[in-house]
Write an enzyme that holds these catalytic residues in place. Structure first.
Site, PDB file in Angstrom:
ATOM      1  N   HIS A  93      -7.321  22.017   4.352  1.00  0.00           N
ATOM      2  CA  HIS A  93      -6.036  21.717   4.991  1.00  0.00           C
ATOM      3  C   HIS A  93      -6.257  21.539   6.486  1.00  0.00           C
ATOM      4  O   HIS A  93      -7.102  22.229   7.075  1.00  0.00           O
ATOM      5  CB  HIS A  93      -5.037  22.859   4.749  1.00  0.00           C
ATOM      6  CG  HIS A  93      -3.613  22.461   4.978  1.00  0.00           C
ATOM      7  ND1 HIS A  93      -3.052  22.451   6.239  1.00  0.00           N
ATOM      8  CD2 HIS A  93      -2.669  22.021   4.125  1.00  0.00           C
ATOM      9  CE1 HIS A  93      -1.795  22.043   6.132  1.00  0.00           C
ATOM     10  NE2 HIS A  93      -1.535  21.769   4.869  1.00  0.00           N
TER      11      HIS A  93
ATOM     12  N   HIS B 244      -2.816  13.521   1.074  1.00  0.00           N
ATOM     13  CA  HIS B 244      -1.546  14.208   1.381  1.00  0.00           C
ATOM     14  C   HIS B 244      -0.859  14.559   0.067  1.00  0.00           C
ATOM     15  O   HIS B 244      -1.442  15.244  -0.764  1.00  0.00           O
ATOM     16  CB  HIS B 244      -0.719  13.288   2.290  1.00  0.00           C
ATOM     17  CG  HIS B 244       0.504  13.891   2.908  1.00  0.00           C
ATOM     18  ND1 HIS B 244       0.776  15.230   2.931  1.00  0.00           N
ATOM     19  CD2 HIS B 244       1.537  13.287   3.535  1.00  0.00           C
ATOM     20  CE1 HIS B 244       1.929  15.432   3.544  1.00  0.00           C
ATOM     21  NE2 HIS B 244       2.425  14.271   3.930  1.00  0.00           N
TER      22      HIS B 244
ATOM     23  N   ASP C 184      -1.353  21.978  -3.333  1.00  0.00           N
ATOM     24  CA  ASP C 184      -1.519  21.055  -4.471  1.00  0.00           C
ATOM     25  C   ASP C 184      -2.454  21.569  -5.547  1.00  0.00           C
ATOM     26  O   ASP C 184      -2.559  20.951  -6.614  1.00  0.00           O
ATOM     27  CB  ASP C 184      -2.044  19.707  -3.944  1.00  0.00           C
ATOM     28  CG  ASP C 184      -1.016  19.032  -3.058  1.00  0.00           C
ATOM     29  OD1 ASP C 184      -1.354  18.696  -1.903  1.00  0.00           O
ATOM     30  OD2 ASP C 184       0.123  18.893  -3.506  1.00  0.00           O
TER      31      ASP C 184
HETATM   32  C1  SDX Z   1      -0.995  18.322   1.823  1.00  0.00           C
HETATM   33  O1  SDX Z   1      -0.343  18.557   6.726  1.00  0.00           O
HETATM   34  C2  SDX Z   1       0.310  19.173   5.799  1.00  0.00           C
HETATM   35  O2  SDX Z   1       1.017  20.125   6.045  1.00  0.00           O
HETATM   36  C3  SDX Z   1       0.129  18.620   4.396  1.00  0.00           C
HETATM   37  C4  SDX Z   1       0.755  19.419   3.262  1.00  0.00           C
HETATM   38  C5  SDX Z   1       2.268  19.412   3.353  1.00  0.00           C
HETATM   39  O3  SDX Z   1       2.877  20.329   2.785  1.00  0.00           O
HETATM   40  O4  SDX Z   1       2.852  18.431   3.898  1.00  0.00           O
HETATM   41  O5  SDX Z   1       0.278  20.743   3.279  1.00  0.00           O
HETATM   42  C6  SDX Z   1       0.416  18.801   1.908  1.00  0.00           C
HETATM   43  O6  SDX Z   1      -1.257  17.191   2.132  1.00  0.00           O
HETATM   44  C7  SDX Z   1      -2.067  19.299   1.413  1.00  0.00           C
HETATM   45  C8  SDX Z   1      -3.494  18.667   1.451  1.00  0.00           C
HETATM   46  C9  SDX Z   1      -3.673  17.887   0.167  1.00  0.00           C
HETATM   47  N1  SDX Z   1      -4.966  17.122   0.193  1.00  0.00           N
HETATM   48  C10 SDX Z   1      -6.026  17.519  -0.501  1.00  0.00           C
HETATM   49  O7  SDX Z   1      -6.085  18.545  -1.189  1.00  0.00           O
HETATM   50  C11 SDX Z   1      -7.195  16.538  -0.446  1.00  0.00           C
HETATM   51  C12 SDX Z   1      -8.510  17.304  -0.240  1.00  0.00           C
HETATM   52  N2  SDX Z   1      -8.500  17.846   1.119  1.00  0.00           N
HETATM   53  C13 SDX Z   1      -9.144  17.082   2.172  1.00  0.00           C
HETATM   54  O8  SDX Z   1      -9.071  15.705   2.004  1.00  0.00           O
HETATM   55  C14 SDX Z   1      -8.859  17.637   3.562  1.00  0.00           C
HETATM   56  O9  SDX Z   1      -9.023  18.986   3.483  1.00  0.00           O
HETATM   57  C15 SDX Z   1      -7.539  17.327   4.225  1.00  0.00           C
HETATM   58  C16 SDX Z   1      -7.241  15.856   4.257  1.00  0.00           C
HETATM   59  C17 SDX Z   1      -6.422  18.033   3.543  1.00  0.00           C
HETATM   60  C18 SDX Z   1      -7.631  17.837   5.661  1.00  0.00           C
HETATM   61  O10 SDX Z   1      -8.547  17.056   6.307  1.00  0.00           O
HETATM   62  P1  SDX Z   1      -8.891  17.288   7.870  1.00  0.00           P
HETATM   63  O11 SDX Z   1      -8.027  18.294   8.484  1.00  0.00           O
HETATM   64  O12 SDX Z   1      -8.974  15.963   8.524  1.00  0.00           O
HETATM   65  O13 SDX Z   1     -10.266  17.990   7.804  1.00  0.00           O
HETATM   66  P2  SDX Z   1     -11.635  17.234   7.595  1.00  0.00           P
HETATM   67  O14 SDX Z   1     -11.449  16.145   6.570  1.00  0.00           O
HETATM   68  O15 SDX Z   1     -12.170  16.873   8.922  1.00  0.00           O
HETATM   69  O16 SDX Z   1     -12.509  18.387   6.921  1.00  0.00           O
HETATM   70  C19 SDX Z   1     -13.203  19.282   7.734  1.00  0.00           C
HETATM   71  C20 SDX Z   1     -14.542  19.412   7.015  1.00  0.00           C
HETATM   72  C21 SDX Z   1     -15.223  18.064   6.765  1.00  0.00           C
HETATM   73  O17 SDX Z   1     -16.626  18.313   6.771  1.00  0.00           O
HETATM   74  P3  SDX Z   1     -17.450  17.959   8.168  1.00  0.00           P
HETATM   75  O18 SDX Z   1     -17.098  16.543   8.564  1.00  0.00           O
HETATM   76  O19 SDX Z   1     -16.991  18.976   9.172  1.00  0.00           O
HETATM   77  O20 SDX Z   1     -18.909  18.134   7.791  1.00  0.00           O
HETATM   78  O21 SDX Z   1     -14.329  20.001   5.722  1.00  0.00           O
HETATM   79  C22 SDX Z   1     -14.749  19.096   4.714  1.00  0.00           C
HETATM   80  C23 SDX Z   1     -14.840  17.709   5.347  1.00  0.00           C
HETATM   81  O22 SDX Z   1     -15.831  16.928   4.696  1.00  0.00           O
HETATM   82  N3  SDX Z   1     -13.713  19.124   3.682  1.00  0.00           N
HETATM   83  C24 SDX Z   1     -13.948  19.166   2.369  1.00  0.00           C
HETATM   84  C25 SDX Z   1     -12.670  19.214   1.771  1.00  0.00           C
HETATM   85  N4  SDX Z   1     -11.739  19.180   2.721  1.00  0.00           N
HETATM   86  C26 SDX Z   1     -12.381  19.113   3.896  1.00  0.00           C
HETATM   87  N5  SDX Z   1     -15.069  19.164   1.643  1.00  0.00           N
HETATM   88  C27 SDX Z   1     -14.942  19.221   0.297  1.00  0.00           C
HETATM   89  N6  SDX Z   1     -13.750  19.274  -0.354  1.00  0.00           N
HETATM   90  C28 SDX Z   1     -12.607  19.261   0.356  1.00  0.00           C
HETATM   91  N7  SDX Z   1     -11.432  19.316  -0.275  1.00  0.00           N
END
Ligand code: SDX
Length: 431
Positions: free
Chosen positions: A309, A268, A367
């Site tokens: 996201h 997050h 971010d």
């Molecule tokens: C913020 O919710 C909000 O609005 C948050 C925010 C706000 O203003 O409040 O926007 C702020 O938190 C932005 C996000 C910051 N976090 C990151 O940048 C961390 C990296 N991102 C990931 O950890 C992920 O994308 C999340 C946590 C942000 C979202 O995760 P989800 O929605 O649970 O999606 P997921 O983890 O299920 O991903 C879907 C797929 C997965 O692969 P499969 O299981 O389908 O095979 O996409 C892949 C994930 O492995 N994936 C990534 C990835 N993000 C998702 N693979 C590589 N790199 C990434 N960054």
């Protein structure tokens, strides 16, 4: 708030009578199916991570993840970033309409009159190690504010909710700067009411009692834009935490402290700090392919921080504005060869051409570029999430105020039980 039933849904479960469920229509975005009666029918819905769950109704912020749209009280973030400023957005989030000039002047005047914290708060800081993470300090310091504003605070009184919002928006920068000064072993700098909001924050961060300190208008403008882009974002994890804590009737300062704790996680708000750490680890554009491969490897926990996201399956509109701001700030500061920016841009270019990222609809989020600007402003990496928390404060408190004003039930989700069936206790001697 009672919703108008616009249509109905029928849930059929084999061998059982159909269940009739009301459907409410939103002003924008998906309609919602009210599943509240399922419990009486012997069922719960199941939605770990609340991917498809609307936990409340709200009029504050709207996100269209497919279109990459973000509206605050109906106004697009791009227009607000270009034409508004952070304190005007705070006023808009809290009160629902763009303020007329005299109302905004009164709002700014009020915020400036609440920037000091009780002198006793200084004693809290002496209990922290110098190397304490500033987010650990912020969780505690904001929670401690509840000890100064509790007995006299009636959350059902609109005036008490308003002054609570003003106090939090005004005091967060002061506490944030204090958490930094503590880590530097420098004296705290008091807020200066003649300075603008972002200018005052940077002054409290970097001034010392030994000499005058003038904040660059470029950096103050960039800092204000960063706060503005973080102000609110619908029902994200930290805002949902504030709502859940507040739904018990808990003190709002304590509820915001819970939101700060939730924001700290690297999935997050902690991602902005993690992005800079990742760019440092990558070290050179030549190493990017190796890290892209790692991000795609299911057996490797590495992810491209600042990418992906839960809601945006298109470019996060804040990331676009952040990238533009980044270019402006670096140019105005004469920083043309920032290695972190070069790696970030090349990483984005390669990722966005990669089938894995395209198929999973992974784009830069808020971010991805913010840390590069913060570094250019002179903010240390460990303060990045504190900046996010400071910026997000009006969103958190606007949602808390909306929930209390509209009437609320205590949040209490259920579960899919996977534990042991009922069984009798076996005395120790018989095991
Ligand atoms: C913020 O919710 C909000 O609005 C948050 C925010 C706000 O203003 O409040 O926007 C702020 O938190 C932005 C996000 C910051 N976090 C990151 O940048 C961390 C990296 N991102 C990931 O950890 C992920 O994308 C999340 C946590 C942000 C979202 O995760 P989800 O929605 O649970 O999606 P997921 O983890 O299920 O991903 C879907 C797929 C997965 O692969 P499969 O299981 O389908 O095979 O996409 C892949 C994930 O492995 N994936 C990534 C990835 N993000 C998702 N693979 C590589 N790199 C990434 N960054």
């Amino acid at each position: 708030m009672t919703q108008e039933i616009r249509k109905r849904a029928t849930l059929t479960i084999e061998g059982e009578d159909a269940i009739d469920l009301p459907v409410y229509s939103s002003n924008l975005g998906p309609d919602v199916i009210d599943v509240g009666k399922l419990t009486s029918q012997g069922y719960f819905t199941y939605d770990p991570g609340f991917v498809s769950t609307a936990a409340c109704d709200s009029a504050i912020t709207y996100i269209d993840g497919d279109a990459g749209t973000l509206l605050h009280r109906g106004y697009p973030i791009e227009q607000l970033a270009e034409q508004s400023d952070y304190l005007e957005l705070c006023n808009l989030l809290l009160n629902g309409e763009l303020p007329v000039p005299e109302d905004q002047q009164a709002f700014v005047h009020t915020i400036k009159r609440h920037t000091m914290v009780n002198e006793q708060i200084r004693n809290f800081f002496s209990g922290f190690r110098a190397d304490a993470h500033p987010m650990a300090i912020m969780c505690s310091a904001v929670g401690a504010l509840s000890s100064f504003y509790h007995d006299s605070l009636d959350i059902d009184n609109p005036e008490h909710r308003k002054i609570t919002a003003h106090r939090l928006i005004a005091k967060m920068p002061t506490l944030a700067a204090m958490s930094y000064k503590h880590s530097q072993g420098q004296p705290f700098i008091y807020p200066r009411n003649e300075l603008g909001y972002a200018e005052n924050f940077l002054h409290m961060m970097f001034a010392t009692p030994c000499e005058d300190y003038h904040v660059s208008p470029t950096l103050a403008r960039a800092m204000d834009r960063i706060f503005l882009l973080h102000a609110d974002h619908e029902q994200n994890a930290s805002t949902s935490t504030v709502r859940l804590a507040g739904s018990t009737g808990a003190n709002p300062f304590a509820s915001i402290a819970a939101g700060i704790a939730a924001l700290w996680g690297p999935s997050h708000g902690g991602a902005n700090e993690a992005v800079l750490d990742m760019l440092d680890e990558i070290g050179s554009v030549d190493n990017i392919p190796e890290f892209i491969a790692r991000a795609k490897d299911k057996n490797d926990p590495f992810r491209i921080m600042g990418f992906g996201h839960r809601v945006y399956k298109n470019y996060d509109p804040r990331a676009k504005v952040m990238e533009q701001t980044c270019a402006e700030v670096l140019e105005e500061l004469g920083i043309n060869d920032d290695p972190a920016l070069a790696i970030a841009k090349e990483l984005e270019r390669i990722a966005r051409e990669d089938e894995y990222f395209i198929e999973k609809r992974l784009y830069p989020n808020v971010d991805f570029y913010s840390g590069i600007i913060l570094k250019a402003i002179g903010i240390p990496v460990e303060m990045f999430t504190v900046i996010f928390a400071t910026g997000r404060t009006p969103g958190w408190i606007a949602h808390w105020c909306e929930m209390i004003a509209d009437g609320y039930k205590i949040g209490r989700p259920r579960q899919l039980y996977t534990g042991a069936p009922k069984r009798d206790y076996v005395p120790l001697a018989e095991r």
